[in-house]
Design a protein around this motif. Structure first.
Motif, PDB file in Angstrom:
ATOM      1  N   UNK A 244       1.030  -1.170  -0.025  1.00 22.37           N
ATOM      2  CA  UNK A 244      -0.019   0.112  -0.120  1.00 22.37           C
ATOM      3  C   UNK A 244       0.789   1.144   0.165  1.00 22.37           C
ATOM      4  N   UNK A 245       1.871   1.332   0.853  1.00 24.33           N
ATOM      5  CA  UNK A 245       2.742   2.453   0.671  1.00 24.33           C
ATOM      6  C   UNK A 245       3.588   2.645  -0.501  1.00 24.33           C
ATOM      7  N   UNK A 246       3.977   1.605  -1.197  1.00 29.08           N
ATOM      8  CA  UNK A 246       4.692   1.822  -2.471  1.00 29.08           C
ATOM      9  C   UNK A 246       3.569   2.262  -3.260  1.00 29.08           C
ATOM     10  N   UNK A 247       2.383   1.816  -3.366  1.00 28.26           N
ATOM     11  CA  UNK A 247       1.376   2.458  -4.200  1.00 28.26           C
ATOM     12  C   UNK A 247       1.160   3.891  -4.251  1.00 28.26           C
ATOM     13  N   UNK A 248       0.977   4.357  -2.837  1.00 26.54           N
ATOM     14  CA  UNK A 248       0.745   5.741  -2.543  1.00 26.54           C
ATOM     15  C   UNK A 248       1.842   6.596  -3.003  1.00 26.54           C
ATOM     16  N   UNK A 249       3.164   6.030  -2.551  1.00 27.09           N
ATOM     17  CA  UNK A 249       4.355   6.746  -3.179  1.00 27.09           C
ATOM     18  C   UNK A 249       4.423   6.849  -4.778  1.00 27.09           C
ATOM     19  N   UNK A 250       3.950   5.759  -5.403  1.00 29.14           N
ATOM     20  CA  UNK A 250       3.917   5.777  -6.942  1.00 29.14           C
ATOM     21  C   UNK A 250       2.941   6.714  -7.316  1.00 29.14           C
ATOM     22  N   UNK A 251       1.912   6.908  -6.832  1.00 30.02           N
ATOM     23  CA  UNK A 251       0.846   7.633  -7.273  1.00 30.02           C
ATOM     24  C   UNK A 251       1.166   9.087  -6.990  1.00 30.02           C
ATOM     25  N   UNK A 252       1.760   9.201  -5.831  1.00 31.08           N
ATOM     26  CA  UNK A 252       2.416  10.811  -5.499  1.00 31.08           C
ATOM     27  C   UNK A 252       3.407  11.226  -6.607  1.00 31.08           C
ATOM     28  N   UNK A 253       4.138  10.156  -6.921  1.00 36.86           N
ATOM     29  CA  UNK A 253       5.000  10.908  -8.072  1.00 36.86           C
ATOM     30  C   UNK A 253       4.618  10.854  -9.326  1.00 36.86           C
TER      31      UNK A 253
END
Length: 404
Positions: A244-253
């Motif tokens: 979930x954290x990886x997805x959130x960071x990817x979407x922020x980028x």
């Protein structure tokens, strides 16, 4: 609270002046020396929804009518006079932010009187609401009152949200509240609590944030407090949390690459900061040291120091999740006196907690950046207030890592 967009892209948001200030880490009674803590006021025990994960265990009220006109006055807790005196005491203590929550704060008939008093003192006022009672007229009134920010909770799209919230149509009503705030020019954002029941909706929620022009979204890690104890088993596993954290960071980028300005935060798990740092060591090693420096400035979890909670009866607790750990009552003693009592055993312990933590938390190399995470989650899982927080998803190797 971790401001991902500030750490990833050097953006400046108001809360960072409280979290990442050089004086923040050493302050024992507030966000920094000479100020009080951020205060969460659970202003009422009433709510027009019945959310399965409600940390407050609020009582149901149908909330019909404009801004809860049918709510019973005796269920509100503090009288208007008591609430105004409370706000005055916070102002004298230089409390920077009053976060008014519930239950559902719009069920307090005197909500705007309290907001007006706080704003008149120069205090920043934010609201935490389910959004379903925000009509166009209410949104305009919130804007006119000087509220800085409105956080509206959604836990998925459509039926997913409605199952969490305990009422059919809750999603549509909250979305109308969001749109009404936007039309009134009132700054607002989403609050989303991660669990196994809704984690698959993360992408869809971020699509909604883009589509509805919502400037801010906060992703909360589940804390099994109040009715939330009933769904403790729905907490994400460490592997699920990392994904979930990886997805959130990817979407922020992705937002940043496309020039879309969004403020994205994660809340209630200070392992997030360490995880982000370790992730950046591999993916962006030039930025990683700056991120580590900032999360160390914040000092990690600061319940009992920079964050305080007061319930609808006036009980003061170290944060909004530790409802059974009462430090005093504002009807018997002013809030500043309670908060600065050097002989209060739990406050003393929380302010020097590193020597009391046990298990993985006690031996963790990242205590200066996390400070033992949430004690409420540890106590809910083990019965021991000082045990390891089961919400930490760092591996055993990662918590032993030594960084130059």
């Amino acid at each position: 609270m971790l401001d991902l967009t500030a750490l990833l892209f050097d953006e400046n948001h108001y809360g960072n002046s409280l979290r990442y200030h050089p004086e923040a880490r050493g302050a024992r009674h507030g966000t920094r020396e000479g100020t009080g803590p951020v205060v969460v006021w659970n202003s009422t025990a009433l709510c027009n929804l019945r959310c399965v994960h409600c940390y407050y265990g609020a009582d149901f009220d149908d909330g019909s009518g404009e801004a809860g006109e049918k709510a019973a006055p005796e269920a509100h807790g503090l009288t208007t006079a008591q609430a105004l005196d409370f706000v005055d005491s916070l102002a004298g203590f230089r409390v920077p932010v009053l976060l008014i929550s519930g239950g559902e704060p719009f069920l307090r008939r005197d909500l705007f009187d309290v907001i007006g008093r706080a704003v008149s003192h120069g205090m920043r006022v934010t609201l935490s609401t389910n959004g379903t009672l925000i009509t166009p007229g209410v949104a305009a009134r919130v804007k006119d009152a000087g509220v800085s920010y409105v956080g509206i909770s959604l836990d998925g799209l459509g039926d997913t949200n409605d199952r969490f919230r305990g009422r059919d149509g809750a999603f549509d009503a909250a979305l109308r509240g969001i749109r009404n705030c936007r039309e009134a020019g009132q700054r607002m954002g989403l609050r989303f609590t991660l669990s196994r029941h809704n984690v698959e909706a993360l992408d869809s929620i971020l699509d909604l944030v883009e589509r509805e022009d919502i400037p801010r979204v906060c992703f909360y890690h589940l804390v099994p407090s109040g009715r939330g104890r009933g769904i403790a088993s729905s907490s994400l596993s460490p592997e699920e949390t990392r994904r979930a954290m990886d997805l959130i960071v990817d979407r922020a980028r992705d937002f940043a690459r496309r020039g879309i300005r969004k403020e994205i935060l994660t809340v209630d798990n200070h392992a997030d900061g360490v995880y982000l740092y370790l992730k950046l060591l591999k993916e962006d090693p030039e930025r990683a040291p700056r991120v580590l420096a900032r999360i160390r400035l914040s000092g990690g979890n600061r319940s009992g120091m920079a964050i305080a909670a007061v319930n609808h009866r006036g009980d003061v607790t170290p944060d909004q999740f530790t409802g059974s750990r009462v430090l005093g009552n504002i009807l018997e003693r002013p809030f500043p006196d309670i908060w600065t009592d050097s002989e209060q055993p739990l406050l003393k312990a929380l302010r020097d907690r590193k020597t009391k933590l046990t298990g993985r938390c006690g031996g963790c190399a990242w205590l200066d950046a996390c400070n033992g995470n949430l004690r409420a989650r540890a106590e809910a899982a083990t019965g021991d207030f000082w045990a390891s927080d089961p919400g930490c998803y760092l591996t055993d190797d990662e918590i032993r890592e030594v960084v130059a």
